[in-house]
Design a protein around this motif. Structure first.
Motif, mmCIF file in Angstrom:
data_model
loop_
_atom_site.group_PDB
_atom_site.id
_atom_site.type_symbol
_atom_site.label_atom_id
_atom_site.label_comp_id
_atom_site.label_asym_id
_atom_site.label_seq_id
_atom_site.Cartn_x
_atom_site.Cartn_y
_atom_site.Cartn_z
ATOM 1 N N GLN A 135 0.952 -1.100 -0.055
ATOM 2 C CA GLN A 135 -0.092 -0.165 -0.312
ATOM 3 C C GLN A 135 0.292 1.199 0.210
ATOM 4 O O GLN A 135 2.055 1.202 0.329
ATOM 5 C CB GLN A 135 -0.918 0.021 1.612
ATOM 6 C CG GLN A 135 -1.945 0.735 1.132
ATOM 7 C CD GLN A 135 -2.292 1.010 2.316
ATOM 8 O OE1 GLN A 135 -2.707 0.191 3.961
ATOM 9 N NE2 GLN A 135 -3.335 1.933 2.677
ATOM 10 N N LEU A 136 0.546 2.447 -0.809
ATOM 11 C CA LEU A 136 1.290 3.297 -0.946
ATOM 12 C C LEU A 136 0.833 4.920 -0.011
ATOM 13 O O LEU A 136 -0.358 4.253 -0.007
ATOM 14 C CB LEU A 136 1.049 4.221 -1.578
ATOM 15 C CG LEU A 136 2.193 5.221 -2.400
ATOM 16 C CD1 LEU A 136 3.092 4.670 -3.090
ATOM 17 C CD2 LEU A 136 1.648 5.771 -4.081
ATOM 18 N N VAL A 137 2.043 4.700 0.949
ATOM 19 C CA VAL A 137 1.550 5.516 2.687
ATOM 20 C C VAL A 137 2.441 6.693 2.175
ATOM 21 O O VAL A 137 3.476 6.617 1.497
ATOM 22 C CB VAL A 137 1.887 4.614 4.048
ATOM 23 C CG1 VAL A 137 0.538 3.960 3.212
ATOM 24 C CG2 VAL A 137 2.871 4.045 3.737
ATOM 25 N N MET A 138 2.637 7.698 3.569
ATOM 26 C CA MET A 138 3.208 8.546 3.659
ATOM 27 C C MET A 138 4.883 8.187 4.520
ATOM 28 O O MET A 138 3.963 7.641 5.409
ATOM 29 C CB MET A 138 2.679 10.002 4.170
ATOM 30 C CG MET A 138 3.133 11.227 4.107
ATOM 31 S SD MET A 138 3.922 11.388 2.190
ATOM 32 C CE MET A 138 2.179 12.218 1.554
ATOM 33 N N ALA A 172 5.965 6.213 0.673
ATOM 34 C CA ALA A 172 6.416 4.831 0.866
ATOM 35 C C ALA A 172 5.872 3.604 0.389
ATOM 36 O O ALA A 172 4.389 4.021 0.380
ATOM 37 C CB ALA A 172 7.510 4.801 2.348
ATOM 38 N N TYR A 173 6.023 2.544 0.769
ATOM 39 C CA TYR A 173 5.541 1.266 1.173
ATOM 40 C C TYR A 173 5.025 1.151 1.940
ATOM 41 O O TYR A 173 6.516 0.060 2.175
ATOM 42 C CB TYR A 173 5.881 0.550 -0.690
ATOM 43 C CG TYR A 173 4.931 1.238 -1.478
ATOM 44 C CD1 TYR A 173 4.438 0.855 -1.794
ATOM 45 C CD2 TYR A 173 6.497 1.849 -2.841
ATOM 46 C CE1 TYR A 173 4.042 1.025 -3.484
ATOM 47 C CE2 TYR A 173 6.132 2.064 -4.420
ATOM 48 C CZ TYR A 173 4.700 1.722 -4.103
ATOM 49 O OH TYR A 173 4.790 2.339 -5.865
ATOM 50 N N TYR A 174 3.889 -0.005 2.332
ATOM 51 C CA TYR A 174 3.565 -0.555 3.054
ATOM 52 C C TYR A 174 3.402 -2.085 3.040
ATOM 53 O O TYR A 174 2.698 -2.139 2.055
ATOM 54 C CB TYR A 174 2.670 0.170 4.911
ATOM 55 C CG TYR A 174 1.918 -0.842 5.620
ATOM 56 C CD1 TYR A 174 3.127 -1.375 6.581
ATOM 57 C CD2 TYR A 174 1.452 -1.467 5.640
ATOM 58 C CE1 TYR A 174 2.618 -1.881 7.198
ATOM 59 C CE2 TYR A 174 1.275 -2.394 6.803
ATOM 60 C CZ TYR A 174 1.679 -2.173 7.984
ATOM 61 O OH TYR A 174 1.317 -3.614 8.553
ATOM 62 N N GLU A 185 10.549 -6.736 -3.586
ATOM 63 C CA GLU A 185 10.987 -6.504 -4.778
ATOM 64 C C GLU A 185 10.579 -6.685 -5.787
ATOM 65 O O GLU A 185 10.831 -6.103 -7.105
ATOM 66 C CB GLU A 185 12.091 -8.464 -4.724
ATOM 67 C CG GLU A 185 13.378 -8.221 -3.626
ATOM 68 C CD GLU A 185 13.954 -9.366 -3.520
ATOM 69 O OE1 GLU A 185 13.259 -10.568 -4.526
ATOM 70 O OE2 GLU A 185 14.331 -9.581 -2.691
ATOM 71 N N ARG A 186 9.109 -7.458 -6.149
ATOM 72 C CA ARG A 186 8.159 -7.230 -7.001
ATOM 73 C C ARG A 186 8.132 -5.656 -7.038
ATOM 74 O O ARG A 186 7.694 -5.096 -8.055
ATOM 75 C CB ARG A 186 6.888 -8.260 -6.895
ATOM 76 C CG ARG A 186 7.347 -9.454 -6.957
ATOM 77 C CD ARG A 186 5.910 -10.677 -7.100
ATOM 78 N NE ARG A 186 5.123 -10.527 -5.994
ATOM 79 C CZ ARG A 186 5.493 -11.231 -5.076
ATOM 80 N NH1 ARG A 186 6.922 -11.847 -5.134
ATOM 81 N NH2 ARG A 186 4.394 -10.935 -4.091
ATOM 82 N N THR A 187 7.399 -5.346 -6.293
ATOM 83 C CA THR A 187 6.789 -3.795 -5.769
ATOM 84 C C THR A 187 7.804 -2.801 -6.510
ATOM 85 O O THR A 187 7.446 -1.944 -7.221
ATOM 86 C CB THR A 187 6.904 -3.601 -4.403
ATOM 87 O OG1 THR A 187 5.577 -4.096 -4.247
ATOM 88 C CG2 THR A 187 6.163 -2.092 -4.846
ATOM 89 N N LEU A 200 6.524 -4.980 6.042
ATOM 90 C CA LEU A 200 7.426 -3.567 6.184
ATOM 91 C C LEU A 200 7.341 -2.214 5.751
ATOM 92 O O LEU A 200 6.159 -2.627 5.065
ATOM 93 C CB LEU A 200 8.947 -4.794 4.590
ATOM 94 C CG LEU A 200 9.519 -5.825 4.241
ATOM 95 C CD1 LEU A 200 9.498 -6.117 3.484
ATOM 96 C CD2 LEU A 200 10.091 -5.576 5.923
ATOM 97 N N LEU A 201 8.141 -1.269 5.966
ATOM 98 C CA LEU A 201 8.228 -0.097 5.200
ATOM 99 C C LEU A 201 9.535 0.289 3.985
ATOM 100 O O LEU A 201 10.569 0.358 5.324
ATOM 101 C CB LEU A 201 7.641 0.853 6.506
ATOM 102 C CG LEU A 201 7.595 2.709 6.015
ATOM 103 C CD1 LEU A 201 6.262 2.674 5.267
ATOM 104 C CD2 LEU A 201 7.638 3.214 7.319
ATOM 105 N N ILE A 202 8.617 0.614 3.060
ATOM 106 C CA ILE A 202 10.375 0.577 2.529
ATOM 107 C C ILE A 202 9.923 2.162 1.346
ATOM 108 O O ILE A 202 8.661 2.432 1.421
ATOM 109 C CB ILE A 202 10.571 -0.298 1.399
ATOM 110 C CG1 ILE A 202 9.167 -0.665 0.317
ATOM 111 C CG2 ILE A 202 10.664 -1.528 1.974
ATOM 112 C CD1 ILE A 202 9.456 -1.834 -0.862
#
Length: 92
Positions: A41-44, A51-53, A69-71, A87-89
């Motif tokens: 999920q795209l987040v702040m 960032a992506y959660y 890795e796919r995202t 994860l938060l990336i």
């Protein structure tokens, strides 16, 4: 599957429609279960940038890393220490 008299139901015309109905129900269900497994999920992020959660509840942590890795196919940065099933990336 057999009728009460022992004849095979799949050899009858009705058996084919039963198989099609099962397939029509099970294929979308399997697809939805696969989608529910891991999600990004795209987040702040904590610094105010996107960032992506990634959450993979009920799965091993490796599934989260595979989803990351796919995202982000060109790599990613961890914004927080990994938690169990999340994860938060940020993509590079």
């Amino acid at each position: 599957m057999a009728w009460r008299d022992g004849h095979d139901m799949s050899s009858c015309a009705g058996g084919a429609s039963v198989r099609r109905m099962k397939r029509a129900f099970l294929l979308p269900l399997a697809f939805l279960v696969g989608l529910a497994g891991c999600g990004a999920q795209l987040v702040m992020g904590p610094d105010g940038y996107p960032a992506y959660y990634i959450r993979c509840h009920g799965y091993r942590q490796e599934r989260c890393y595979a989803k990351a890795e796919r995202t982000c196919p060109y790599g990613y940065q961890m914004l927080q220490p990994p938690g169990y099933g999340q994860l938060l990336i940020r993509c590079n």
